[in-house]
Design a protein around this motif. Structure first.
Motif, PDB file in Angstrom:
ATOM      1  N   MET A 125       0.824  -1.206   0.000  1.00 30.61           N
ATOM      2  CA  MET A 125       0.000   0.000   0.000  1.00 30.61           C
ATOM      3  C   MET A 125       0.862   1.261   0.000  1.00 30.61           C
ATOM      4  N   GLU A 126       1.921   1.198   0.787  1.00 30.97           N
ATOM      5  CA  GLU A 126       2.761   2.391   0.926  1.00 30.97           C
ATOM      6  C   GLU A 126       3.303   2.846  -0.430  1.00 30.97           C
ATOM      7  N   PHE A 127       3.717   1.852  -1.253  1.00 33.06           N
ATOM      8  CA  PHE A 127       4.335   2.241  -2.524  1.00 33.06           C
ATOM      9  C   PHE A 127       3.311   2.795  -3.498  1.00 33.06           C
ATOM     10  N   ASP A 128       2.081   2.208  -3.470  1.00 31.84           N
ATOM     11  CA  ASP A 128       1.009   2.740  -4.306  1.00 31.84           C
ATOM     12  C   ASP A 128       0.688   4.172  -3.897  1.00 31.84           C
ATOM     13  N   LEU A 129       0.656   4.352  -2.588  1.00 30.35           N
ATOM     14  CA  LEU A 129       0.339   5.682  -2.042  1.00 30.35           C
ATOM     15  C   LEU A 129       1.365   6.706  -2.521  1.00 30.35           C
ATOM     16  N   ILE A 130       2.629   6.337  -2.428  1.00 29.46           N
ATOM     17  CA  ILE A 130       3.696   7.265  -2.838  1.00 29.46           C
ATOM     18  C   ILE A 130       3.605   7.520  -4.344  1.00 29.46           C
ATOM     19  N   ALA A 131       3.391   6.433  -5.098  1.00 28.74           N
ATOM     20  CA  ALA A 131       3.318   6.575  -6.558  1.00 28.74           C
ATOM     21  C   ALA A 131       2.146   7.471  -6.938  1.00 28.74           C
ATOM     22  N   LYS A 132       1.005   7.266  -6.261  1.00 37.55           N
ATOM     23  CA  LYS A 132      -0.196   8.008  -6.653  1.00 37.55           C
ATOM     24  C   LYS A 132      -0.129   9.478  -6.232  1.00 37.55           C
ATOM     25  N   HIS A 133       0.308   9.706  -5.002  1.00 33.71           N
ATOM     26  CA  HIS A 133       0.160  11.060  -4.459  1.00 33.71           C
ATOM     27  C   HIS A 133       1.423  11.911  -4.492  1.00 33.71           C
ATOM     28  N   HIS A 181       0.650  22.273  15.874  1.00 38.28           N
ATOM     29  CA  HIS A 181       0.726  23.246  14.776  1.00 38.28           C
ATOM     30  C   HIS A 181      -0.532  23.324  13.935  1.00 38.28           C
ATOM     31  N   PHE A 182      -1.387  22.319  14.058  1.00 37.99           N
ATOM     32  CA  PHE A 182      -2.652  22.375  13.328  1.00 37.99           C
ATOM     33  C   PHE A 182      -3.633  21.468  14.046  1.00 37.99           C
ATOM     34  N   SER A 183      -4.918  21.604  13.698  1.00 39.12           N
ATOM     35  CA  SER A 183      -5.927  20.803  14.390  1.00 39.12           C
ATOM     36  C   SER A 183      -6.510  19.794  13.416  1.00 39.12           C
ATOM     37  N   PRO A 184      -7.063  18.699  13.952  1.00 42.01           N
ATOM     38  CA  PRO A 184      -7.555  17.615  13.094  1.00 42.01           C
ATOM     39  C   PRO A 184      -8.619  18.084  12.101  1.00 42.01           C
ATOM     40  N   GLN A 185      -9.321  19.185  12.441  1.00 47.18           N
ATOM     41  CA  GLN A 185     -10.395  19.648  11.533  1.00 47.18           C
ATOM     42  C   GLN A 185      -9.847  20.470  10.378  1.00 47.18           C
ATOM     43  N   ASP A 186      -8.567  20.856  10.402  1.00 50.20           N
ATOM     44  CA  ASP A 186      -8.038  21.733   9.358  1.00 50.20           C
ATOM     45  C   ASP A 186      -8.123  21.067   7.983  1.00 50.20           C
ATOM     46  N   SER A 187      -8.315  21.903   6.969  1.00 46.96           N
ATOM     47  CA  SER A 187      -8.458  21.365   5.619  1.00 46.96           C
ATOM     48  C   SER A 187      -7.128  20.778   5.152  1.00 46.96           C
ATOM     49  N   PRO A 188      -7.169  19.557   4.592  1.00 45.52           N
ATOM     50  CA  PRO A 188      -5.926  18.932   4.132  1.00 45.52           C
ATOM     51  C   PRO A 188      -5.224  19.732   3.029  1.00 45.52           C
ATOM     52  N   GLU A 195      -4.004   6.564   9.156  1.00 48.86           N
ATOM     53  CA  GLU A 195      -4.648   5.576   8.270  1.00 48.86           C
ATOM     54  C   GLU A 195      -4.480   6.064   6.838  1.00 48.86           C
ATOM     55  N   GLU A 196      -4.627   5.144   5.895  1.00 50.21           N
ATOM     56  CA  GLU A 196      -4.543   5.576   4.504  1.00 50.21           C
ATOM     57  C   GLU A 196      -5.890   6.167   4.116  1.00 50.21           C
ATOM     58  N   ASN A 197      -5.886   7.458   3.861  1.00 51.68           N
ATOM     59  CA  ASN A 197      -7.138   8.150   3.552  1.00 51.68           C
ATOM     60  C   ASN A 197      -6.935   8.852   2.216  1.00 51.68           C
ATOM     61  N   ASP A 198      -7.476   8.207   1.173  1.00 45.57           N
ATOM     62  CA  ASP A 198      -7.189   8.659  -0.175  1.00 45.57           C
ATOM     63  C   ASP A 198      -7.672  10.085  -0.437  1.00 45.57           C
ATOM     64  N   ALA A 199      -8.862  10.416   0.077  1.00 44.67           N
ATOM     65  CA  ALA A 199      -9.408  11.765  -0.150  1.00 44.67           C
ATOM     66  C   ALA A 199      -8.523  12.800   0.556  1.00 44.67           C
ATOM     67  N   TRP A 200      -8.106  12.479   1.757  1.00 41.35           N
ATOM     68  CA  TRP A 200      -7.254  13.402   2.522  1.00 41.35           C
ATOM     69  C   TRP A 200      -5.928  13.624   1.790  1.00 41.35           C
ATOM     70  N   LEU A 201      -5.320  12.503   1.343  1.00 42.51           N
ATOM     71  CA  LEU A 201      -4.024  12.601   0.666  1.00 42.51           C
ATOM     72  C   LEU A 201      -4.131  13.367  -0.650  1.00 42.51           C
ATOM     73  N   THR A 202      -5.208  13.130  -1.380  1.00 41.45           N
ATOM     74  CA  THR A 202      -5.410  13.820  -2.659  1.00 41.45           C
ATOM     75  C   THR A 202      -5.476  15.329  -2.436  1.00 41.45           C
ATOM     76  N   ALA A 203      -6.250  15.740  -1.423  1.00 41.47           N
ATOM     77  CA  ALA A 203      -6.387  17.172  -1.138  1.00 41.47           C
ATOM     78  C   ALA A 203      -5.070  17.745  -0.616  1.00 41.47           C
ATOM     79  N   PHE A 204      -4.403  17.010   0.266  1.00 36.66           N
ATOM     80  CA  PHE A 204      -3.126  17.479   0.800  1.00 36.66           C
ATOM     81  C   PHE A 204      -2.135  17.693  -0.347  1.00 36.66           C
TER      82      PHE A 204
END
Ligand code: ADP
Ligand code: MG
Length: 317
Positions: A1-9, A48-55, A88-97
């Motif tokens: 998963m980690e490598f897919d994540l790195i490749a994708k994002h 430095h930031f809160s969990p609700q902050d926009s990715p 956790e792997e959160n695709d929407a969060w990573l995409t926005a980040f």
């Protein structure tokens, strides 16, 4: 998963690197004759930031605060690495980040060439690498007695926004809306830093508050300074709250401005203004460097302001 994540994002073309993401190391060829400027900054959830902050905002800010260090050195951004711990792997969060991160990266021509990805409490650690001609970096130790003290943009907005968020300061909602962008979407003054090469005698970026950060310049340069409170540049909306001690404290000692505070000889005033104009940012002369150590802030009558909560006591004369 980690490598897919790195490749994708986190894998993008890196024409400015010999080898980017995907091997054990990135390979970088500095421009011949240039020195490398390297800096790391870590952002922790809760601190430095809160969990609700926009990715997307976090992607912007995490790189912006690092670029601000390159700006303060007068360095041209080249490469970055990103170490990220995620619960956790959160695709929407990573995409926005990644969207926020690469937008900021593209604005300043910096390329992501590597990093590390692991499971854990959300933590972002970025290292940036820039280039600066030998002898031209804007260091903290070059301020001279008689120099003007300058600051870019406006200060206090981000700290005011944070005070509002934390319930330490009541603000009308329309007013809060004017300061919140400074907290979540800071602008690193990269072009200004580069333009000030050979003009500024010292520089620092304001991450911990004007007085504390200018204090670092004074300490390293073995000088003091006198600032005029009325000269400090703020948004008009910030002025409306300056009758509150909290707000004055935000302007003098609040953090997260990411503006540049720098010094220059008085006869360099026109050059400073031209550099700022070229970089598209306002700069304001806020005071003067003194031979005697100590940092004083004076009011319009020339009387020293009582300033208690600034955390720079070791400079008290
Ligand atoms: P290693 O185990 O050799 O350290 P990794 O599995 O940690 O390699 O990373 C594989 C590749 O992906 C490396 O080139 C690394 O620099 C890159 N990388 C890992 N995480 C990130 C990230 N968050 N952003 C950019 N590149 C990353
Ligand atoms: Mg690794």
């Amino acid at each position: 998963m980690e490598f897919d994540l790195i490749a994708k994002h986190f894998t993008r073309a890196t024409p400015g690197a010999v080898l980017g993401v995907g091997d054990d190391c990135a390979l970088l060829a500095p421009t011949p004759g240039m020195q490398l400027a390297v800096s790391s900054d870590m952002l922790l959830e809760g601190r430095h930031f809160s969990p609700q902050d926009s990715p997307a905002g976090l992607g912007h800010k995490s790189l912006a605060v690092n670029l601000s260090d390159l700006a303060a050195m007068g360095a041209t951004p080249r490469w970055a690495t990103l170490a990220i711990a995620l619960p956790e792997e959160n695709d929407a969060w990573l995409t926005a980040f990644a969207r926020g991160f690469f937008r900021m990266a593209d604005l300043h021509g910096i390329e992501l060439v590597g990093g590390d990805t692991t499971r854990g409490a959300l933590t972002l650690s970025i290292t940036v690498i820039g280039e600066v001609p030998p002898g031209q970096a804007l260091r903290r130790d070059g301020a001279q007695a008689g120099d003007d003290v300058w600051v870019s943009g406006v200060i206090g907005s981000a700290a005011l926004a944070l005070a509002y968020r934390q319930g330490r300061l009541f603000m009308e909602q329309v007013d809060a809306a004017k300061v919140l962008p400074a907290l979540y979407l800071p602008t690193p003054r990269v072009e200004l830093g580069i333009a000030l090469r050979g003009i500024a005698t010292s520089a620092i970026d304001i991450s911990d508050g004007l007085l504390g950060d200018l204090g670092h310049i004074l300490e390293r340069s073995h000088v003091g300074a006198t600032l005029e409170f009325a000269a400090l540049p703020t948004l008009p909306v910030v002025r409306d709250y300056l009758h509150e001690a909290v707000a004055r404290d935000c302007v003098l000692a609040g953090g997260d401005d990411y503006e540049l505070c720098f010094t220059a000889a008085p006869d360099k005033g026109d050059a400073v203004l031209a550099a700022a104009e070229g970089a598209g940012v306002a700069v304001t002369r806020i005071g003067r460097i003194t031979a005697e150590p100590g940092l004083a802030v004076i009011d319009t009558n020339g009387q020293p302001l009582a300033i208690e909560h600034t955390g720079y006591d070791h400079f008290a004369a």
